[in-house]
Design a protein around this motif. Structure first.
Motif, short mmCIF file in Angstrom:
data_model
loop_
_atom_site.label_atom_id
_atom_site.label_comp_id
_atom_site.label_asym_id
_atom_site.label_seq_id
_atom_site.Cartn_x
_atom_site.Cartn_y
_atom_site.Cartn_z
N ASP A 1 4.70 5.19 3.07
CA ASP A 1 4.64 6.69 2.89
C ASP A 1 5.33 7.27 3.78
O ASP A 1 5.61 7.15 5.03
CB ASP A 1 3.01 6.66 3.74
N GLY A 2 5.79 8.61 3.45
CA GLY A 2 6.59 9.60 4.49
C GLY A 2 6.26 10.73 5.19
O GLY A 2 6.76 11.17 5.61
N ASP A 3 4.87 10.48 5.02
CA ASP A 3 4.14 11.69 5.76
C ASP A 3 3.98 11.43 7.14
O ASP A 3 3.98 10.31 7.73
CB ASP A 3 2.71 11.94 5.08
N ILE B 1 0.85 -1.22 -0.07
CA ILE B 1 0.07 -0.12 -0.04
C ILE B 1 0.91 1.12 -0.11
O ILE B 1 1.77 1.29 1.02
CB ILE B 1 -0.99 0.07 1.22
N VAL B 2 0.93 1.98 -1.18
CA VAL B 2 1.53 3.21 -1.37
C VAL B 2 0.78 4.48 -0.99
O VAL B 2 -0.08 4.77 -1.72
CB VAL B 2 2.34 3.39 -2.62
N GLY B 3 1.07 4.95 0.12
CA GLY B 3 0.10 6.15 0.51
C GLY B 3 -0.79 5.70 1.67
O GLY B 3 -1.64 5.24 1.31
N LEU B 4 -0.67 6.30 2.79
CA LEU B 4 -1.67 5.98 4.01
C LEU B 4 -2.26 7.05 4.51
O LEU B 4 -2.79 6.95 5.86
CB LEU B 4 -0.72 5.13 5.04
N SER C 1 3.40 13.90 15.34
CA SER C 1 4.37 13.09 16.08
C SER C 1 4.80 11.81 15.27
O SER C 1 5.70 11.17 15.50
CB SER C 1 4.05 13.21 17.41
N SER C 2 3.30 11.09 14.97
CA SER C 2 3.52 9.73 14.32
C SER C 2 3.42 9.79 12.82
O SER C 2 2.76 10.69 12.17
CB SER C 2 2.24 9.02 14.95
N SER C 3 4.03 8.79 12.35
CA SER C 3 4.15 8.57 10.78
C SER C 3 2.76 7.95 10.74
O SER C 3 2.06 7.24 11.18
CB SER C 3 5.28 7.80 10.27
N TYR D 1 7.85 1.35 6.11
CA TYR D 1 8.69 1.96 4.95
C TYR D 1 8.00 3.54 5.12
O TYR D 1 7.33 3.76 4.38
CB TYR D 1 8.57 1.43 3.95
N PRO D 2 8.46 4.37 6.44
CA PRO D 2 7.98 5.65 6.44
C PRO D 2 8.79 6.72 5.74
O PRO D 2 9.42 7.60 6.16
CB PRO D 2 8.36 6.06 7.91
#
Length: 436
Positions: free
Chosen positions: A218-220, A192-195, A240-242, A263-264
């Motif tokens: 997702d890096g957000d 899943i790419v984009g959470l 605070s949380s990814s 994978y953040p």
């Protein structure tokens, strides 16, 4: 380890191999070995039957291929350092298995292949008239291991799945999907790419379905505006949380034995092998750059991708003036996102600009509406997320029919309708033209 081949290529190969029932028939599959975080994957690039004049022996229960002819047929594999898999039929058998003669032949051939093409996987396949297959791969010491094979097209057909014991958590689900369908989910690796709004809903549903492995990318970081639309997010997660951790924590809290990989990071070319390791990828991204990467990887590695998105505009009184939601399934046998018009080259250019360059282009009138927050409501996202997960079920378990699956579903929340769209493949497309 997995071996992947397109449905179109496999169907043509089987027709050639099973044409005769009075003698065994052989073929050759040549593919690219990809090292991934979840083991090696072989992507078959060419597959063909052995010409009649290449046999030295051909009987109902035995065959032999001339070494010079075999070397000629596999030359491209040596040049490109590809994997070589032999395939032959057992025309009188229903279940696929390797005979003692097969063992003797592979004991001679496989060490030679490893010597000529080191570093690639090599193996053999048996095909029966019923369509049953057995696949094994050999290491450089001639030891064999059973290997899974995936045929990718309208659906994903996987050979020799490991069957687990019945689990009470999924009894009601099995009434819909059947025991075989639940087994397929319990063997499935989904990325899943984009959470964000849609991706978190997709992750939640797949977690409850009992998917074997979820790969979350997702890096957000969760923002305050995300809490109203991301499943599992709390007020104290803001800032605070990814997004990856929120989705992963929710999935793990269910206790349904789903393995979660976190994978953040933002999707980039360095994640190429990670996408190749997945059986299916759910694309829930909001940038054209990420969508373009996934589009290319889908056809390069034979990974079906389900792309989901929503967009709508409201007037100053809160009424919807335009809206759209979509679920597009791409991959071998289907048109790509570029053919559907869902990849914008100018948007990719803008996404590559620095903040300073974007500001300059906005001031000069070259960009309109850059970096403007878009409306998002969890109920609209739920429509699309549920439809996307249903298409995954259709693809993997053939639930609700897979003979003529929709390649694109288009939603209008304002009208309360969903439309099924079709599009002919473009043989000139540089992404999907060769395998569409």
């Amino acid at each position: 380890m997995k071996l992947r081949i397109t449905e179109k290529m496999w169907k043509g190969l089987c027709e050639d191999l099973l044409d005769r029932k009075d003698v065994e028939t052989a073929g050759i599959l040549l593919g690219e070995s990809i090292q991934t975080p979840n083991g090696d994957v072989v992507i078959i690039r060419q597959a063909f039957a052995v010409p009649d004049d290449a046999y030295t022996v051909r009987k109902i229960d035995q065959l032999s291929i001339d070494p010079i002819s075999f070397n000629r047929l596999t030359k491209i594999a040596r040049d490109k350092q590809w994997s070589v898999f032999t395939i032959h039929t057992h025309p009188q058998a229903r279940d696929a298995w390797f005979s003692k003669a097969d063992d003797v032949g592979d004991a001679r051939l496989m060490p030679s292949l490893h010597c000529q093409i080191p570093g690639a996987l090599h193996g053999s396949i048996v095909l029966t008239s019923s369509g049953d297959i057995a696949v094994r791969v050999f290491d450089d010491t001639a030891r064999s291991t059973e290997m899974s094979m995936q045929i990718i097209g309208k659906s994903i057909v996987t050979s020799r799945l490991s069957v687990g014991s019945k689990e009470e958590w999924f009894i009601r689900q099995e009434l819909a999907l059947g025991g075989a369908g639940q087994t397929k989910l319990r063997n499935l690796r989904v990325g899943i790419v984009g959470l964000g709004g849609i991706g978190s809903l997709v992750s939640m549903q797949l977690s409850h379905l009992g998917i074997s492995e979820l790969v979350l990318i997702d890096g957000d970081i969760v923002e305050a505006s995300n809490v109203s639309r991301i499943v599992g997010a709390r007020k104290d997660n803001a800032g605070s949380s990814s997004k990856v951790d929120v989705a992963a924590d929710y999935a793990e809290s269910l206790g349904l034995s789903t393995k979660i990989e976190r994978y953040p990071y933002y999707l980039s070319a360095k994640h190429e092998s990670l996408i190749a390791s997945c059986d299916v990828v759910m694309s829930c991204v909001d940038t054209h750059s990420a969508r373009a990467l996934l589009n290319r990887y889908s056809y390069k590695y034979h990974v079906p991708i389900i792309d989901l998105g929503t967009v709508f505009r409201v007037n100053n009184t809160g009424l919807i003036v335009s809206d759209a939601g979509r679920v597009v399934t791409i991959g071998p046998g289907r048109p790509c996102l570029g053919c559907w018009g869902h990849i914008d080259a100018n948007a990719i250019r803008i996404e590559s600009l620095s903040p300073e360059d974007i500001e300059n282009e906005v001031n000069e009138g070259y960009i309109d509406g850059a970096n403007v927050d878009q409306p998002s409501v969890i109920s609209f996202n739920t429509y699309v997320a549920g439809a996307g997960v249903t298409e995954l079920l259709r693809l993997v378990t053939r639930f609700a029919g897979a003979e003529s699956p929709p390649n694109r579903l288009a939603f209008s929340f304002h009208e309360g309708v969903v439309r099924r769209n079709s599009l002919a493949g473009n043989p000139r497309c540089s992404i999907c033209g060769d395998i569409c």
